[in-house]
Design an enzyme around this catalytic site. Structure first.
Site, short mmCIF file in Angstrom:
data_model
loop_
_atom_site.label_atom_id
_atom_site.label_comp_id
_atom_site.label_asym_id
_atom_site.label_seq_id
_atom_site.Cartn_x
_atom_site.Cartn_y
_atom_site.Cartn_z
N TRP A 101 0.83 -1.22 0.00
CA TRP A 101 0.00 0.00 0.00
C TRP A 101 0.86 1.25 0.00
O TRP A 101 0.51 2.26 -0.63
CB TRP A 101 -0.99 -0.03 1.17
CG TRP A 101 -1.83 -1.26 1.09
CD1 TRP A 101 -1.83 -2.32 1.94
CD2 TRP A 101 -2.76 -1.61 0.03
NE1 TRP A 101 -2.69 -3.29 1.50
CE2 TRP A 101 -3.27 -2.89 0.34
CE3 TRP A 101 -3.19 -0.98 -1.13
CZ2 TRP A 101 -4.20 -3.54 -0.48
CZ3 TRP A 101 -4.12 -1.61 -1.95
CH2 TRP A 101 -4.61 -2.88 -1.62
N ASP A 170 -1.76 6.81 6.22
CA ASP A 170 -2.80 5.86 5.79
C ASP A 170 -3.05 4.94 6.98
O ASP A 170 -2.23 4.09 7.31
CB ASP A 170 -2.28 5.08 4.57
CG ASP A 170 -3.24 3.96 4.15
OD1 ASP A 170 -4.29 3.78 4.79
OD2 ASP A 170 -2.90 3.25 3.17
N LYS A 194 -12.38 -1.99 7.26
CA LYS A 194 -11.72 -2.84 8.27
C LYS A 194 -12.32 -2.56 9.65
O LYS A 194 -13.06 -3.38 10.18
CB LYS A 194 -10.21 -2.63 8.30
CG LYS A 194 -9.50 -3.27 7.10
CD LYS A 194 -9.04 -2.23 6.18
CE LYS A 194 -8.10 -2.66 5.08
NZ LYS A 194 -8.38 -3.82 4.29
N1 PMP Z 1 -4.15 1.05 2.52
C1 PMP Z 1 -4.18 -0.03 3.31
C2 PMP Z 1 -3.32 -0.07 4.55
C3 PMP Z 1 -5.01 -1.11 2.97
O1 PMP Z 1 -5.02 -2.19 3.77
C4 PMP Z 1 -5.81 -1.03 1.82
C5 PMP Z 1 -6.76 -2.12 1.40
N2 PMP Z 1 -6.71 -3.30 2.00
C6 PMP Z 1 -5.73 0.12 1.02
C7 PMP Z 1 -4.90 1.14 1.42
C8 PMP Z 1 -6.53 0.26 -0.24
O2 PMP Z 1 -7.85 0.52 0.09
P1 PMP Z 1 -9.03 0.58 -0.94
O3 PMP Z 1 -9.25 -0.81 -1.45
O4 PMP Z 1 -10.17 1.11 -0.13
O5 PMP Z 1 -8.64 1.50 -2.04
#
Ligand code: PMP
Length: 353
Positions: A101, A170, A194
């Site tokens: 991420w 994030d 989450k």
């Molecule tokens: N950041 C983190 C730490 C994640 O765990 C995730 C998705 N699991 C994301 C960003 C991406 O999120 P999204 O699918 O809502 O775009």
């Protein structure tokens, strides 16, 4: 009987929340209309949005001067929106690369300015958190991912920045799971799916004074200032995810808030890591001091036991234990809504293997 849901996201929500949400879909506030067929400008929905924003502020003890938004496009849109709104034209930003991420966030920021990688744990497949990083003061902001959902690592101490540099995080997979000082941050974002609600909305918390300083013309839908001016209703908001998020935040507050859940989260992580460390059949993936209290990654030391283990946890009514394809092994996501009793079921299965 409902399964013990260890899914990494979308993930488990409190039973009470699901009950209330299902009722609201059929008949919201006894209005003989569904929550998802009323106007987002109606008094009933405006109250939902305001309450959700208020709960975020109360739970995180946010000082004055911050705005709370419920946007769309997932945390992935925040990878680019954060840089568009904070990275000055000709400016530089620092990133800590702790996994998939973070890498995606870096890739987006590189489209808008100069990116410096302050630290990375790529050399050991992101199994640890880089530490003692020195962020140069000319950086517009430092971005990091507080909890690495895939690799099972978590920042237990947050990086420090010079007073000219903004701190951006994030927190998709650990927001509302532990106490922290929100006033140290200039921008926090988190996908709902989450610890907060269903997929479909992303929480954004931003310090108002840091906006509109980049010197660039930002498209309206990507401009935090416009969403703030319109109270998170610049366009039709995702009414159902916002409503369920509000219910989950209310559940958290009514039960004792973050102090209450943090204690339970500690217990859950402790009994699971204990079993991993004591049982010779299992081994943790992440560095011990950087272990996540939300996503517990582990492998079987004896591969030949795999079939037996998979059968056993499936038989015990456990869901979502397979590790991410980039790590392999297993991952137990033990988010806020997962009860301690579910972790005990998993630990029993591991113990009896
Ligand atoms: N950041 C983190 C730490 C994640 O765990 C995730 C998705 N699991 C994301 C960003 C991406 O999120 P999204 O699918 O809502 O775009």
């Amino acid at each position: 009987m409902k399964k013990h849901n260890f899914s990494a996201g979308p993930s488990i929500l409190p039973k009470e929340v699901l009950n209330q949400a299902s009722k609201a879909v059929l008949n919201f506030n006894k209005k003989d209309l569904s929550l998802i067929e009323i106007s987002h400008r109606s008094k009933d929905f405006v109250e939902v949005m305001e309450k959700a924003q208020r709960l975020v502020k109360e739970l995180l003890n946010l000082p004055m001067g911050y705005s709370v938004l419920f946007l769309q496009g997932g945390a992935s849109t925040q990878f680019l929106m954060s840089s568009l709104n904070l990275l000055k034209t000709n400016g530089s930003a620092a990133y800590i690369n702790t996994g998939t991420w973070s890498e995606k966030a870096i890739k987006e920021a590189e489209k808008f300015g100069k990116v410096t990688i302050l630290g990375s744990s790529k050399d050991r497949n992101f199994s640890y958190i880089p530490k003692k990083l020195n962020c140069p003061k000319e950086m517009n902001y430092l971005h990091f991912t507080s909890n690495n959902t895939i690799f099972g690592t978590q920042f237990h101490d947050f990086p420090k920045v010079h007073s000219n540099t903004l701190l951006v995080c994030d927190m998709s997979s650990d927001i509302f799971s532990r106490k922290f000082d929100a006033s140290k941050f200039d921008l926090i974002y988190a996908g709902a799916q989450k610890n907060m609600g269903p997929a479909g909305t992303t929480l954004v918390i931003v310090k108002n004074e840091v906006l509109q300083k980049t010197g660039r013309d930002i498209p309206s839908m990507l401009d935090y200032s416009i969403h703030i001016k319109k109270d998170s209703m610049f366009n039709t908001p995702p009414v159902f995810p916002v409503y369920v998020s509000m219910l989950t935040l209310e559940w958290l507050q009514n039960n004792g808030g973050i102090e209450w859940i943090e204690e339970i989260n500690k217990q859950k992580a402790s009994i699971l890591y204990n079993e991993i460390d004591e049982n010779p059949l299992f081994q943790g993936v992440a560095s011990k001091e950087d272990r996540s209290k939300m996503n517990v990654t582990f492998i079987l030391t004896d591969k030949s036991k795999e079939k037996e283990f998979d059968l056993a946890w499936n038989h015990a009514g456990i869901n979502g234990l397979k590790g991410h394809r980039s790590v392999g092994g297993y991952r137990a996501s033990i988010y806020n809504a997962l009860p301690l009793s579910s972790v005990k079921v998993l630990v029993d299965v591991m113990h009896n293997l």
